[in-house]
Write a protein that holds these residues in place. Structure first.
Motif, short mmCIF file in Angstrom:
data_model
loop_
_atom_site.label_atom_id
_atom_site.label_comp_id
_atom_site.label_asym_id
_atom_site.label_seq_id
_atom_site.Cartn_x
_atom_site.Cartn_y
_atom_site.Cartn_z
N TRP A 49 0.83 -1.21 0.00
CA TRP A 49 0.00 0.00 0.00
C TRP A 49 0.86 1.25 0.00
O TRP A 49 0.49 2.27 -0.57
CB TRP A 49 -0.95 0.00 1.19
CG TRP A 49 -2.02 -1.05 1.10
CD1 TRP A 49 -2.64 -1.51 -0.02
CD2 TRP A 49 -2.58 -1.78 2.19
NE1 TRP A 49 -3.55 -2.48 0.30
CE2 TRP A 49 -3.55 -2.67 1.64
CE3 TRP A 49 -2.38 -1.78 3.56
CZ2 TRP A 49 -4.30 -3.54 2.43
CZ3 TRP A 49 -3.14 -2.65 4.35
CH2 TRP A 49 -4.08 -3.51 3.79
N GLU A 50 2.02 1.16 0.62
CA GLU A 50 2.93 2.31 0.66
C GLU A 50 3.70 2.47 -0.65
O GLU A 50 3.82 3.57 -1.18
CB GLU A 50 3.92 2.12 1.82
CG GLU A 50 4.92 3.22 1.97
CD GLU A 50 5.91 2.97 3.10
OE1 GLU A 50 6.92 3.69 3.13
OE2 GLU A 50 5.68 2.08 3.93
N LYS A 51 4.22 1.38 -1.19
CA LYS A 51 5.13 1.44 -2.34
C LYS A 51 4.47 1.22 -3.70
O LYS A 51 5.01 1.64 -4.71
CB LYS A 51 6.24 0.39 -2.18
CG LYS A 51 7.02 0.48 -0.89
CD LYS A 51 8.03 1.54 -0.93
CE LYS A 51 8.88 1.49 0.33
NZ LYS A 51 9.73 2.62 0.49
N LYS A 52 3.38 0.47 -3.73
CA LYS A 52 2.65 0.11 -4.96
C LYS A 52 3.39 -0.92 -5.83
O LYS A 52 2.80 -1.80 -6.39
CB LYS A 52 2.30 1.32 -5.84
CG LYS A 52 1.65 2.47 -5.12
CD LYS A 52 0.33 2.10 -4.52
CE LYS A 52 -0.31 3.32 -3.88
NZ LYS A 52 -0.93 3.06 -2.61
N GLN A 79 -2.94 -15.14 -5.65
CA GLN A 79 -4.15 -15.96 -5.88
C GLN A 79 -5.40 -15.21 -5.42
O GLN A 79 -6.47 -15.37 -6.01
CB GLN A 79 -4.03 -17.30 -5.14
CG GLN A 79 -3.02 -18.24 -5.73
CD GLN A 79 -2.72 -19.43 -4.82
OE1 GLN A 79 -3.12 -19.47 -3.67
NE2 GLN A 79 -1.98 -20.39 -5.35
N LYS A 80 -5.27 -14.40 -4.38
CA LYS A 80 -6.41 -13.63 -3.88
C LYS A 80 -6.68 -12.41 -4.76
O LYS A 80 -7.68 -11.71 -4.57
CB LYS A 80 -6.15 -13.18 -2.44
CG LYS A 80 -6.13 -14.33 -1.46
CD LYS A 80 -5.86 -13.83 -0.04
CE LYS A 80 -5.84 -15.00 0.92
NZ LYS A 80 -5.92 -14.57 2.32
N GLY A 81 -5.76 -12.13 -5.68
CA GLY A 81 -5.95 -11.02 -6.61
C GLY A 81 -5.39 -9.69 -6.13
O GLY A 81 -5.62 -8.66 -6.76
N TYR A 82 -4.62 -9.69 -5.04
CA TYR A 82 -4.12 -8.44 -4.47
C TYR A 82 -2.80 -7.96 -5.06
O TYR A 82 -2.47 -6.79 -4.97
CB TYR A 82 -3.96 -8.57 -2.95
CG TYR A 82 -5.26 -8.90 -2.24
CD1 TYR A 82 -6.48 -8.38 -2.67
CD2 TYR A 82 -5.26 -9.71 -1.11
CE1 TYR A 82 -7.66 -8.68 -2.02
CE2 TYR A 82 -6.45 -10.00 -0.45
CZ TYR A 82 -7.63 -9.49 -0.91
OH TYR A 82 -8.81 -9.78 -0.26
N LEU A 83 -2.04 -8.90 -5.63
CA LEU A 83 -0.72 -8.58 -6.17
C LEU A 83 -0.53 -9.25 -7.51
O LEU A 83 -1.14 -10.29 -7.78
CB LEU A 83 0.39 -9.13 -5.25
CG LEU A 83 0.40 -8.78 -3.78
CD1 LEU A 83 1.52 -9.53 -3.08
CD2 LEU A 83 0.55 -7.29 -3.59
N LYS A 101 -5.59 -3.47 -8.42
CA LYS A 101 -6.76 -2.68 -8.02
C LYS A 101 -7.45 -3.32 -6.82
O LYS A 101 -7.82 -2.63 -5.87
CB LYS A 101 -7.73 -2.56 -9.22
CG LYS A 101 -9.08 -1.99 -8.89
CD LYS A 101 -9.05 -0.48 -8.79
CE LYS A 101 -10.43 0.12 -8.73
NZ LYS A 101 -10.99 0.26 -7.40
N GLU A 102 -7.58 -4.65 -6.84
CA GLU A 102 -8.21 -5.36 -5.72
C GLU A 102 -7.39 -5.17 -4.43
O GLU A 102 -7.95 -5.01 -3.35
CB GLU A 102 -8.37 -6.86 -6.03
CG GLU A 102 -9.36 -7.17 -7.11
CD GLU A 102 -8.77 -7.05 -8.53
OE1 GLU A 102 -7.56 -6.74 -8.69
OE2 GLU A 102 -9.53 -7.26 -9.48
N GLY A 103 -6.08 -5.19 -4.59
CA GLY A 103 -5.20 -4.97 -3.44
C GLY A 103 -5.34 -3.56 -2.89
O GLY A 103 -5.36 -3.35 -1.68
N GLU A 104 -5.46 -2.61 -3.79
CA GLU A 104 -5.67 -1.22 -3.36
C GLU A 104 -7.01 -1.06 -2.67
O GLU A 104 -7.12 -0.37 -1.65
CB GLU A 104 -5.57 -0.28 -4.57
CG GLU A 104 -5.61 1.19 -4.23
CD GLU A 104 -4.43 1.68 -3.41
OE1 GLU A 104 -4.66 2.47 -2.46
OE2 GLU A 104 -3.30 1.28 -3.67
#
Length: 146
Positions: A49-52, A79-83, A101-104
């Protein structure tokens, strides 16, 4: 302190540090369960979240984890779609991790976690600040002497 006292549990720096760490992690668990994250997945997401975008080597250093520990965490978060995880186009030996986008979107759901933890332990701002300074002093010393 005589030499026998140095071996009393109450005189060990490691014990209250270990016990407090466990207690803090137990407080995080129900909050992170709602996000479907483990604690180590959560700290990966904090960096993301800090670095993207970050390479795997920098992530291992930031989190004090080795790549053998980090790799399965990253795969699970992917797998969860966050990265997303990919080899660096310029240097195929480097792995680049990018927030999706899901991770954000998950960040919004997690925003109350830090305040909930601080509140849980009823620490004043000054007490929390002293604790941070001492803990990071120990971590920084370790990094400097690796």
């Amino acid at each position: 302190m005589n030499s026998d006292d140095s071996l009393l549990l109450k005189n060990q720096l490691c014990f209250p540090t270990y016990a407090v760490s466990n207690k803090i992690l137990r407080k995080y668990k129900p909050l992170l369960d709602k996000l479907d994250l483990t604690y180590t997945q959560y700290i990966v997401m904090l960096v993301m979240w800090e670095k993207k975008m970050v390479n795997e080597k920098d992530l291992t250093k930031a989190l004090w984890l080795n790549s053998n520990t980090l790799a399965p965490l990253l795969k699970r978060l992917q797998q969860k779609g966050y990265l997303s995880i990919a080899k660096d186009k310029e240097d195929k030996r480097n792995i680049v991790i990018t927030l999706t986008k899901e991770g954000e979107d998950l960040k919004e759901k997690a925003k109350d976690v830090p305040a909930s933890i601080v509140e849980e332990f009823n620490l004043s701002e000054e007490e929390a600040s002293v604790m941070y300074r001492i803990l990071y002093k120990i971590l920084d010393y370790e990094k400097e002497n690796e």
